[in-house]
Design a protein around this motif. Structure first.
Motif, mmCIF file in Angstrom:
data_model
loop_
_atom_site.group_PDB
_atom_site.id
_atom_site.type_symbol
_atom_site.label_atom_id
_atom_site.label_comp_id
_atom_site.label_asym_id
_atom_site.label_seq_id
_atom_site.Cartn_x
_atom_site.Cartn_y
_atom_site.Cartn_z
ATOM 1 N N VAL A 70 33.159 35.914 26.320
ATOM 2 C CA VAL A 70 33.702 37.247 26.032
ATOM 3 C C VAL A 70 34.142 37.939 27.321
ATOM 4 O O VAL A 70 35.200 38.582 27.377
ATOM 5 N N THR A 71 33.338 37.791 28.380
ATOM 6 C CA THR A 71 33.704 38.396 29.663
ATOM 7 C C THR A 71 34.971 37.773 30.226
ATOM 8 O O THR A 71 35.866 38.478 30.716
ATOM 9 N N ALA A 72 35.056 36.448 30.159
ATOM 10 C CA ALA A 72 36.259 35.765 30.643
ATOM 11 C C ALA A 72 37.483 36.190 29.837
ATOM 12 O O ALA A 72 38.572 36.401 30.396
ATOM 13 N N LEU A 73 37.300 36.341 28.537
ATOM 14 C CA LEU A 73 38.405 36.783 27.681
ATOM 15 C C LEU A 73 38.840 38.199 28.043
ATOM 16 O O LEU A 73 40.039 38.510 28.069
ATOM 17 N N SER A 74 37.873 39.050 28.343
ATOM 18 C CA SER A 74 38.194 40.421 28.744
ATOM 19 C C SER A 74 38.997 40.446 30.044
ATOM 20 O O SER A 74 39.960 41.207 30.181
ATOM 21 N N LEU A 76 40.897 38.015 31.211
ATOM 22 C CA LEU A 76 42.225 37.449 30.950
ATOM 23 C C LEU A 76 43.145 38.467 30.289
ATOM 24 O O LEU A 76 44.325 38.569 30.641
ATOM 25 N N THR A 77 42.619 39.221 29.335
ATOM 26 C CA THR A 77 43.454 40.229 28.678
ATOM 27 C C THR A 77 43.820 41.357 29.640
ATOM 28 O O THR A 77 44.918 41.909 29.564
ATOM 29 N N LYS A 78 42.907 41.681 30.551
ATOM 30 C CA LYS A 78 43.222 42.705 31.551
ATOM 31 C C LYS A 78 44.308 42.214 32.501
ATOM 32 O O LYS A 78 45.186 42.980 32.915
ATOM 33 N N ALA A 79 44.258 40.918 32.839
ATOM 34 C CA ALA A 79 45.283 40.356 33.719
ATOM 35 C C ALA A 79 46.630 40.232 33.006
ATOM 36 O O ALA A 79 47.688 40.315 33.637
ATOM 37 N N ALA A 80 46.589 40.043 31.686
ATOM 38 C CA ALA A 80 47.828 39.843 30.930
ATOM 39 C C ALA A 80 48.623 41.128 30.759
ATOM 40 O O ALA A 80 49.854 41.105 30.699
ATOM 41 N N SER A 81 47.931 42.254 30.668
ATOM 42 C CA SER A 81 48.641 43.509 30.416
ATOM 43 C C SER A 81 47.837 44.687 30.945
ATOM 44 O O SER A 81 46.599 44.684 30.898
ATOM 45 N N ASP A 82 48.557 45.687 31.420
ATOM 46 C CA ASP A 82 47.920 46.936 31.850
ATOM 47 C C ASP A 82 47.831 47.948 30.718
ATOM 48 O O ASP A 82 47.181 48.986 30.862
ATOM 49 N N ASP A 83 48.491 47.643 29.606
ATOM 50 C CA ASP A 83 48.466 48.540 28.456
ATOM 51 C C ASP A 83 47.177 48.316 27.666
ATOM 52 O O ASP A 83 46.904 47.195 27.209
ATOM 53 N N VAL A 88 43.619 45.421 23.725
ATOM 54 C CA VAL A 88 42.742 45.462 22.550
ATOM 55 C C VAL A 88 43.241 44.502 21.480
ATOM 56 O O VAL A 88 42.462 43.754 20.871
ATOM 57 N N ASN A 89 44.548 44.506 21.245
ATOM 58 C CA ASN A 89 45.122 43.614 20.235
ATOM 59 C C ASN A 89 44.929 42.147 20.606
ATOM 60 O O ASN A 89 44.593 41.309 19.751
ATOM 61 N N LEU A 90 45.139 41.830 21.877
ATOM 62 C CA LEU A 90 44.944 40.454 22.334
ATOM 63 C C LEU A 90 43.486 40.027 22.182
ATOM 64 O O LEU A 90 43.185 38.933 21.688
ATOM 65 N N TYR A 188 39.077 44.387 39.277
ATOM 66 C CA TYR A 188 38.195 43.452 38.573
ATOM 67 C C TYR A 188 36.757 43.502 39.082
ATOM 68 O O TYR A 188 35.959 42.620 38.743
ATOM 69 N N TYR A 189 36.432 44.504 39.871
ATOM 70 C CA TYR A 189 35.100 44.536 40.486
ATOM 71 C C TYR A 189 33.992 44.538 39.430
ATOM 72 O O TYR A 189 33.073 43.711 39.468
ATOM 73 N N MET A 190 34.061 45.461 38.486
ATOM 74 C CA MET A 190 33.018 45.543 37.467
ATOM 75 C C MET A 190 33.010 44.294 36.590
ATOM 76 O O MET A 190 31.945 43.764 36.249
ATOM 77 N N ASP A 191 34.196 43.795 36.242
ATOM 78 C CA ASP A 191 34.281 42.626 35.365
ATOM 79 C C ASP A 191 33.673 41.387 36.011
ATOM 80 O O ASP A 191 32.961 40.622 35.355
ATOM 81 N N VAL A 192 33.957 41.192 37.300
ATOM 82 C CA VAL A 192 33.521 39.967 37.975
ATOM 83 C C VAL A 192 32.127 40.120 38.575
ATOM 84 O O VAL A 192 31.227 39.310 38.308
#
Length: 323
Positions: A70-74, A76-83, A88-90, A188-192
């Protein structure tokens, strides 16, 4: 019809109560799913408790792997779009695909001989000789030999959830307003540094329990109690929840020290939780009592999660004066 706003644009009585009612209604499904998840988790541990160690541990490994995925997916979606809406949709779309895939695979697993052999509970000869026990007698017998493991699993998850994620996610590289200066991108500090770091090492810790089983059932309480160190460390690090001013000064400024502590914190959580959940049912010989012990251990695990999350608010109140 009721007007939700006055002519000057401020919300009126109906607006405030309507929003409160909608908020409460939106939380009811989440509460229902949470309760359902508790019963599912208890039955999963109960089902696996009479199997060899590796099968009991597989449940913990699966849960920790889900956190990592789930974290990795989050990320990836953050890297894919800034919107935010697109992310959320992804995230929802990919998560739905994962759930559907798991449901399909579950039906395939039911066709394996292993499931057909062990999937349906068959009472042992001891159970047949002793006759059918009442539920309360089974609970009493499970507590007679496994009560220390129940306490261990409660304390372990109490400490873990008191700090992660509500405390750890607000430990920063420095004070609010200071220039960011760390090897990981600020985006990505908090995510990673927090989420991926914790979930990955918790997953690795649970994997370790397949090969390393130390300490034993009688001494595992020592590292469980030792983890209370983190209750002091993380709030004393660069903990700034929502830019609130701290009531006490920061004692640990190093971001690398925070990352290392997260690693140890997560590794010990995954490793010790796997050991305890394997030890609790193995204090009994009767498979029926083993299953009951596994379910009770799962209950105390979830009880520790809830108690820890509630206590995390008290930590924030103590450190900042704001709950």
């Amino acid at each position: 019809m009721f007007k939700l706003r006055e002519s000057r644009g401020t919300p009126n009585w109906y607006s405030s109560n309507f929003q409160n009612a909608m908020t409460i209604c939106a939380q009811i499904p989440s509460l229902a799913f949470g309760v359902i998840n508790i019963f599912i988790a208890m039955n999963m541990f109960g089902l696996a408790s009479s199997f060899p160690f590796k099968y009991t541990n597989a449940v913990i490994i699966g849960q920790n792997f889900c956190g990592t995925a789930v974290t990795a997916l989050s990320i990836l979606t953050k890297a894919a779009s800034d919107d935010v809406q697109m992310r959320v949709n992804l995230f929802f779309g990919l998560s739905s695909i994962a759930v559907i895939t798991c449901f399909i695979l579950l039906n395939f697993l039911k066709k394996f001989n292993f499931y057909r052999k062990y999937g349906i509970f068959k009472p042992s000869s001891k159970s047949v000789e002793d006759g059918e026990r009442s539920v309360w007698m089974s609970i009493r017998e499970a507590f007679s030999k496994s009560k220390m493991q129940f306490l261990n699993i409660f304390l372990l998850f109490f400490v873990t959830l008191a700090l992660f994620p509500n405390i750890c996610m607000y430990v920063r590289d420095g004070k609010p307003g200071e220039k960011y200066n760390f090897v990981i991108s600020e985006k990505y500090y908090m995510d990673v540094a927090t989420f991926l770091n914790f979930n990955l090492f918790a997953f690795l810790g649970s994997l370790m329990a397949n090969w390393v089983r130390f300490p034993g059932p009688k001494t595992i309480w020592i590292p469980v109690v030792a983890r209370f160190w983190f209750m002091f460390y993380f709030p004393a690090a660069n903990y700034y929840p929502m830019d609130f001013a701290r009531a006490y000064p920061v004692m640990f400024h190093s971001t690398w020290l925070f990352v290392i502590n997260i690693c140890v914190f997560a590794l010990s959580s995954g490793y010790l939780s796997s050991l305890i959940m394997m030890y609790a049912p193995r204090s009994h010989e009767d498979p029926k009592i083993q299953r009951m012990a596994g379910m009770i251990a799962s209950f105390f695990l979830l009880f520790g999660i809830v108690a820890g999350l509630i206590f995390s608010w008290q930590i924030r109140l103590f450190m900042t004066g704001y709950a």
